[in-house]
Design a protein around this motif. Structure first.
Motif, short mmCIF file in Angstrom:
data_model
loop_
_atom_site.label_atom_id
_atom_site.label_comp_id
_atom_site.label_asym_id
_atom_site.label_seq_id
_atom_site.Cartn_x
_atom_site.Cartn_y
_atom_site.Cartn_z
N THR A 111 60.38 -46.50 -2.66
CA THR A 111 61.18 -47.11 -1.60
C THR A 111 62.56 -47.48 -2.13
OG1 THR A 111 59.19 -48.04 -0.59
CG2 THR A 111 61.29 -49.02 0.04
N VAL A 112 63.59 -47.09 -1.38
CA VAL A 112 64.96 -47.46 -1.73
C VAL A 112 65.53 -48.30 -0.59
CG1 VAL A 112 65.33 -45.45 -3.19
CG2 VAL A 112 65.92 -45.33 -0.78
N PHE A 113 66.57 -49.06 -0.91
CA PHE A 113 67.12 -50.02 0.04
C PHE A 113 68.59 -49.71 0.28
CE2 PHE A 113 63.61 -51.94 -2.19
CZ PHE A 113 62.88 -52.55 -1.18
N ALA A 114 68.93 -49.57 1.55
CA ALA A 114 70.34 -49.44 1.95
C ALA A 114 70.81 -50.82 2.38
CB ALA A 114 70.47 -48.43 3.08
N LEU A 115 71.53 -51.50 1.51
CA LEU A 115 72.02 -52.85 1.79
C LEU A 115 73.43 -52.74 2.36
CD1 LEU A 115 70.79 -54.54 -1.52
CD2 LEU A 115 69.53 -54.14 0.60
N ILE A 116 73.60 -53.14 3.59
CA ILE A 116 74.88 -52.94 4.27
C ILE A 116 75.50 -54.29 4.61
CG2 ILE A 116 74.15 -50.72 5.21
CD1 ILE A 116 73.67 -52.10 7.88
N TYR A 117 76.80 -54.29 4.68
CA TYR A 117 77.54 -55.49 5.04
C TYR A 117 78.78 -55.08 5.82
CZ TYR A 117 80.82 -54.19 1.33
OH TYR A 117 81.73 -53.52 0.56
N ASP A 118 79.43 -56.05 6.41
CA ASP A 118 80.66 -55.80 7.14
C ASP A 118 81.61 -56.97 6.92
OD1 ASP A 118 82.54 -54.61 8.81
OD2 ASP A 118 81.04 -54.07 10.33
N GLU A 119 82.82 -56.80 7.36
CA GLU A 119 83.79 -57.90 7.24
C GLU A 119 83.32 -59.11 8.04
OE1 GLU A 119 88.25 -56.62 6.89
OE2 GLU A 119 87.30 -55.47 8.49
N PRO A 120 83.60 -60.30 7.58
CA PRO A 120 83.24 -61.48 8.39
C PRO A 120 83.96 -61.47 9.73
CG PRO A 120 84.63 -62.10 6.52
CD PRO A 120 84.23 -60.68 6.29
N HIS A 121 85.13 -60.84 9.80
CA HIS A 121 85.85 -60.75 11.08
C HIS A 121 84.97 -60.07 12.12
CE1 HIS A 121 88.80 -60.90 7.84
NE2 HIS A 121 89.73 -61.29 8.70
N HIS A 122 84.42 -58.92 11.74
CA HIS A 122 83.63 -58.13 12.68
C HIS A 122 82.35 -58.87 13.06
CE1 HIS A 122 81.08 -54.87 14.18
NE2 HIS A 122 82.19 -54.18 14.38
N SER A 123 81.66 -59.43 12.08
CA SER A 123 80.41 -60.13 12.36
C SER A 123 80.62 -61.35 13.24
CB SER A 123 79.74 -60.54 11.05
OG SER A 123 79.39 -59.41 10.27
N LEU A 124 81.69 -62.09 12.98
CA LEU A 124 81.98 -63.29 13.77
C LEU A 124 82.31 -62.91 15.21
CD1 LEU A 124 82.37 -66.35 13.74
CD2 LEU A 124 84.74 -65.97 13.12
N SER A 125 83.14 -61.90 15.37
CA SER A 125 83.52 -61.47 16.72
C SER A 125 82.31 -60.96 17.49
CB SER A 125 84.59 -60.37 16.63
OG SER A 125 84.96 -59.93 17.92
N GLU A 126 81.47 -60.20 16.81
CA GLU A 126 80.27 -59.65 17.47
C GLU A 126 79.33 -60.76 17.91
OE1 GLU A 126 76.76 -57.79 15.32
OE2 GLU A 126 77.90 -56.03 15.95
N SER A 127 79.12 -61.74 17.05
CA SER A 127 78.21 -62.83 17.38
C SER A 127 78.72 -63.62 18.59
CB SER A 127 78.04 -63.77 16.18
OG SER A 127 77.47 -63.09 15.08
N MET A 128 80.00 -63.95 18.58
CA MET A 128 80.57 -64.72 19.68
C MET A 128 80.55 -63.92 20.99
SD MET A 128 81.50 -67.79 18.87
CE MET A 128 82.13 -68.88 17.60
N LEU A 129 80.75 -62.61 20.89
CA LEU A 129 80.88 -61.78 22.08
C LEU A 129 79.56 -61.63 22.81
CD1 LEU A 129 82.83 -60.01 23.71
CD2 LEU A 129 82.21 -58.10 22.25
N TYR A 130 78.47 -61.50 22.07
CA TYR A 130 77.18 -61.20 22.68
C TYR A 130 76.32 -62.43 22.92
CZ TYR A 130 78.12 -56.26 22.00
OH TYR A 130 78.66 -55.01 22.07
#
Length: 461
Positions: A111-130
């Motif tokens: 088993t291998v793991f694809a650990l992904i992340y994004d800018e806090p800008h994108h994550s914050l905007s997405e959370s607030m939007l939805y």
């Protein structure tokens, strides 16, 4: 390597990566052979057994404790593996799997793991939007703390298991999914990945798109032939990016965590290079947003005013012809010339039937609903002309006609019943407010009567 687990803070972003990799050749998981459980259901069962809260509720990295690899639970991943024999490369995305990294890694060395992340800008905007709740500063701080804690736990696992993990910015994976899959295969074969994927432009920063709900799309389509362009204006992406830079400028812990992720990632996102005219671009984006919003509100107001005007005109028509229609339907004395067979046609010539039939037919489609006031006005106008041609004509009572039973059947049809309610109550302004409820009751009673099983009755001898 035959199994990939995609883990990231944002479930939306993780799902996007999952779908992108599936298009490039990764198979979705099948249910386990015996229990018929999918991987996410196994994770939920483990979290429930150990009373682990949702990952989105935690703000301290120390709270992201790993579920122990207890032999009691070994049957679950084994059963899942047996259910996916012959799949080749398969995998899934799960934000909540942050608590089960040690569990999955200890069971299967492939088993291998694809650990992904994004800018806090994108994550914050997405959370607030939805989110359904109204945003405030307390919620903003909570979201940033949660993002920092989650990605901190993700990074610590990566540093402990670098030979089984690929750490990458989600947008880099979405830009080159085929290349990323090949790098995962190298990782499973003990070959060092070669981070040379095509980089997206360093000057770009995209925010999550606005949710395209049907109601929003319809509202935008009212005043423009290009709803997508209007949606872009409402998004004001340049303004949002500019403002978020200032919002995050003093969030030291969050920015430091992002820098650590970038420094250790196999596929980091190129550094954002702000341009000199970002302030002007942000202001222009807000102006475009304001104009699009004002145009939409103005057009919707005009449509509402026009509809109300048409409904008032329709009410006046009902008031004019209500008494005439009642006089036209007034019973007269029975003729001695014998029984005729015109009762059904006479019922269909009544205003109640004509109006009800129009309402029923037009209500079947959205376009018909919009054109209903015009159609009703046309029906009433035609009925008025018909009354003028034979204002004092006396007719036999419908009950004396040979087809009186057919006339009664027509009166029990939905068209006549709805029309009768409109004619009866449409002439009174106070009763007009009750029309929607009265019509709904007629619909309900009509369908209830159709569902009843009628019992035959014996005729008297």
């Amino acid at each position: 390597m035959n199994k990939v687990i995609i883990i990231g803070h944002s479930q939306t972003t993780a799902t996007d990566v999952e779908e992108c990799l599936e298009k490039s050749g990764m198979n979705p998981p099948r249910p386990s052979r015996r229990e018929r459980l999918l991987p996410k259901e196994i994770t939920r069962s483990l979290c429930s057994a150990y009373q682990i809260p949702p990952a989105g509720n935690l703000t301290d990295e120390a709270d992201f404790q790993q579920i122990p690899a207890d032999p009691l639970w070994n049957d679950l991943p084994l059963d899942l593996t047996l259910g996916n024999v012959g799949q080749g490369l398969w995998g899934w995305a799960d934000t909540q799997a942050i608590f089960c990294l040690e569990y999955w890694s200890s069971f299967d060395s492939k088993t291998v793991f694809a650990l992904i992340y994004d800018e806090p800008h994108h994550s914050l905007s997405e959370s607030m939007l939805y989110e359904a709740a109204e945003p405030d500063e307390t919620r903003l701080r909570f979201l940033l703390d949660n993002w920092t804690a989650y990605n901190g736990a993700l990074l610590r696992f990566f540093l402990r298991n670098p030979d089984r993990c690929l750490l990458a910015n989600a947008r880099q994976i979405l830009a080159a999914p085929d290349f990323f899959l090949s790098e995962l295969e190298k990782l499973g074969s003990s070959i060092s990945p070669s981070p040379s994927s095509p980089n997206i432009p360093a000057s770009s920063r995209s925010m999550p798109p606005m949710p395209k709900t049907p109601a929003l799309q319809d509202a935008l389509a009212v005043h423009t032939v290009d709803p997508d362009a209007a949606m872009t204006s409402l998004r004001a992406e340049a303004a949002e990016s500019f403002i978020l830079d200032h919002v995050l400028s003093d969030k030291t812990a969050c920015l430091q965590m992002y820098d650590e992720l970038q420094a250790n990632a196999h596929f980091p996102l190129p550094a954002f290079k702000p341009t000199a005219d970002r302030g002007a671009a942000a202001w222009l984006a807000l102006i475009a947003q304001r104009r699009a919003t004002c145009a939409t509100i103005t057009q919707l107001h005009n449509e509402r005013f026009l509809l109300i005007t048409q409904l008032h005109q329709l009410q006046e028509e009902f008031e004019k012809f209500y008494l005439k229609d009642k006089r036209w339907q007034k019973p007269v004395s029975i003729s001695r010339d014998g029984r005729c067979s015109e009762a059904a046609d006479r019922v269909k010539q009544q205003l109640s039937y004509k109006v009800g039939k129009t309402v029923v037919e037009k209500s079947r489609t959205p376009g018909g609903c919009l054109s209903m006031p015009f159609a009703l006005a046309k029906v009433i106008s035609a009925h008025r002309r018909q009354l003028r041609k034979s204002p004092g004509k006396k007719l036999q009572p419908i009950q004396t006609s040979a087809d009186a039973a057919e006339a009664d059947r027509i009166k029990n049809q939905l068209s006549y019943r709805v029309g009768n309610v409109l004619v009866k109550h449409g002439a009174k302004p106070l009763s007009w407010l009750k029309l929607p409820f009265l019509i709904h009751r007629e619909y309900r009673d009509f369908h209830a009567s159709r569902n009843k099983v009628s019992k035959p009755t014996s005729r008297p001898s």
